[in-house]
Design an enzyme around this catalytic site. Structure first.
Site, PDB file in Angstrom:
ATOM      1  N   SER A  10       2.904  -2.145  10.412  1.00 38.05           N
ATOM      2  CA  SER A  10       4.349  -2.175  10.654  1.00 38.05           C
ATOM      3  C   SER A  10       4.996  -3.533  10.369  1.00 38.05           C
ATOM      4  CB  SER A  10       4.663  -1.738  12.087  1.00 38.05           C
ATOM      5  OG  SER A  10       4.204  -0.420  12.308  1.00 38.05           O
ATOM      6  N   GLU A  66      -5.955  -4.907  10.315  1.00 42.34           N
ATOM      7  CA  GLU A  66      -4.937  -3.894  10.550  1.00 42.34           C
ATOM      8  C   GLU A  66      -5.263  -3.144  11.836  1.00 42.34           C
ATOM      9  OE1 GLU A  66      -2.814  -2.795   6.672  1.00 42.34           O
ATOM     10  OE2 GLU A  66      -4.553  -1.500   6.808  1.00 42.34           O
ATOM     11  N   ASN A 110       0.865  -1.177   0.000  1.00 41.61           N
ATOM     12  CA  ASN A 110       0.000   0.000   0.000  1.00 41.61           C
ATOM     13  C   ASN A 110       0.906   1.232   0.000  1.00 41.61           C
ATOM     14  OD1 ASN A 110      -1.836   2.018   0.486  1.00 41.61           O
ATOM     15  ND2 ASN A 110      -2.441   1.302   2.531  1.00 41.61           N
ATOM     16  N   GLY A 152       1.987   2.168  10.863  1.00 40.09           N
ATOM     17  CA  GLY A 152       2.939   3.273  10.759  1.00 40.09           C
ATOM     18  C   GLY A 152       3.601   3.651  12.072  1.00 40.09           C
ATOM     19  N   HIS A 182      -9.751   1.279   4.520  1.00 44.13           N
ATOM     20  CA  HIS A 182      -8.508   1.401   5.286  1.00 44.13           C
ATOM     21  C   HIS A 182      -8.754   2.330   6.477  1.00 44.13           C
ATOM     22  CE1 HIS A 182      -4.429   2.514   6.365  1.00 44.13           C
ATOM     23  NE2 HIS A 182      -4.049   1.411   5.758  1.00 44.13           N
ATOM     24  N   GLU A 230      -7.124   4.667   7.657  1.00 43.39           N
ATOM     25  CA  GLU A 230      -6.870   6.088   7.371  1.00 43.39           C
ATOM     26  C   GLU A 230      -8.059   6.727   6.676  1.00 43.39           C
ATOM     27  OE1 GLU A 230      -3.097   5.496   5.420  1.00 43.39           O
ATOM     28  OE2 GLU A 230      -2.220   4.910   7.340  1.00 43.39           O
ATOM     29  N   LYS A 242       0.122   4.241  -0.338  1.00 37.54           N
ATOM     30  CA  LYS A 242      -0.529   5.414   0.273  1.00 37.54           C
ATOM     31  C   LYS A 242      -0.280   6.670  -0.583  1.00 37.54           C
ATOM     32  CE  LYS A 242      -0.357   3.178   4.736  1.00 37.54           C
ATOM     33  NZ  LYS A 242      -0.312   3.289   6.177  1.00 37.54           N
TER      34      LYS A 242
HETATM   35  P1  PGA Z   1       2.454   0.175   7.725  1.00 36.39           P
HETATM   36  O1  PGA Z   1       1.044   0.385   6.978  1.00 36.39           O
HETATM   37  O2  PGA Z   1       3.026  -1.097   7.187  1.00 36.39           O
HETATM   38  O3  PGA Z   1       3.263   1.389   7.324  1.00 36.39           O
HETATM   39  O4  PGA Z   1       2.175   0.113   9.171  1.00 36.39           O
HETATM   40  C1  PGA Z   1       0.179  -0.680   6.731  1.00 36.39           C
HETATM   41  C2  PGA Z   1      -1.098  -0.178   6.131  1.00 36.39           C
HETATM   42  O5  PGA Z   1      -1.576   0.886   6.567  1.00 36.39           O
HETATM   43  O6  PGA Z   1      -1.671  -0.791   5.217  1.00 36.39           O
END
Ligand code: PGA
Length: 251
Positions: A213, A167, A9, A173, A95, A97, A11
């Protein structure tokens, strides 16, 4: 046997030039084995060039979001027809976010999953609790609501499409990967939920991937858990080296 699924992803990262560079590096370094399904989700602006670059490579393309309608007066939005047109076969839906910053509700996510199914796009349906919800002992309640409402109205054939990404918001993150045991517990809970909403066949065939992460160092411990079928990778997917290292951990 569920085929592992690893998705990157990207982003809101990568200009067109940077996306092309990453796509080229992935293509060059991808292991020959097709025992893992590899997917990348570039930003909209780079979908077409990445699709062209990856033509013939064993990497599928995903969009990071869609609108639910085929077309219309929705300034700033992108429809399922449009992402399909660029070569996408999958779409990340719901997601955290999007839930957090863009007010996406379970109801909206349900509509977007429906739009995916109508356009032959596989949903990558994201669920996960916040730290506050975990600390309040509400993990199962939150996941039950997210899964049930996200899949509301879909029959077993439809529910079987795509993957679910667990997630935990506190792991995204932050560098705080869930331990394999913690993640396994939730994945197993989601699989039981699917068995209750549908049946054992749907539940045991569904791929449930972990996100938050994940790194080359933490990948193996997670994906060797019985109910963890791969990963949705953010930060570590922005460099070919770390993303490919995670793919290789799944072979
Ligand atoms: P991350 O993000 O690996 O940077 O924690 C995962 C995601 O949000 O899909």
């Amino acid at each position: 046997m569920r085929r592992p699924w690893i998705g990157g992803n990207w982003k809101m990262h990568k200009t067109i030039g940077e996306a092309l560079e990453l796509a080229r590096a992935l293509k060059a370094g991808l292991p020959a084995a097709d025992s893992v399904e590899v997917v990348v989700a570039p930003p909209y602006t780079a979908l077409k060039v990445v699709a062209d670059e990856l033509r013939g490579a064993a990497v599928q393309l995903a969009a990071q979001n869609i609108h639910w309608a085929d077309q219309g007066a929705y300034t700033g939005e992108i429809s399922p027809v449009m992402v399909r047109d660029t070569g996408c076969r999958q779409v990340i839906i719901g997601h955290s976010e999007r839930r957090q910053w863009f007010g996406e509700t379970d109801e909206l996510i349900n509509k977007k999953i429906g739009a995916c199914l109508n356009h032959d796009l596989e949903p990558v349906f994201c669920v996960g609790e916040t730290l506050e919800e975990r600390e309040a002992g509400r993990v199962e309640e939150v996941l039950t609501r997210q899964v049930r409402e996200g899949l509301r109205g879909f029959n077993r054939g439809e529910a079987a499409r795509g993957v679910i990404a667990y997630e935990p918001v506190w792991a995204i993150g932050t560098g705080k990967t869930a331990t394999p045991e913690t993640a396994q517990q939730v994945h197993s809970f989601i699989r039981d939920l699917l068995a209750g909403l549908y049946d054992k066949t749907v539940a045991s065939a569904k791929r449930i991937v972990y996100g938050g992460s994940m790194t080359p160092e933490t990948a193996r411990g997670l994906i060797t858990q019985p109910d963890i079928d791969g990963g949705l990778i953010g930060g570590a997917s922005l460099k070919a080296e770390s993303f490919l290292a995670i793919v290789k951990e799944c072979i």
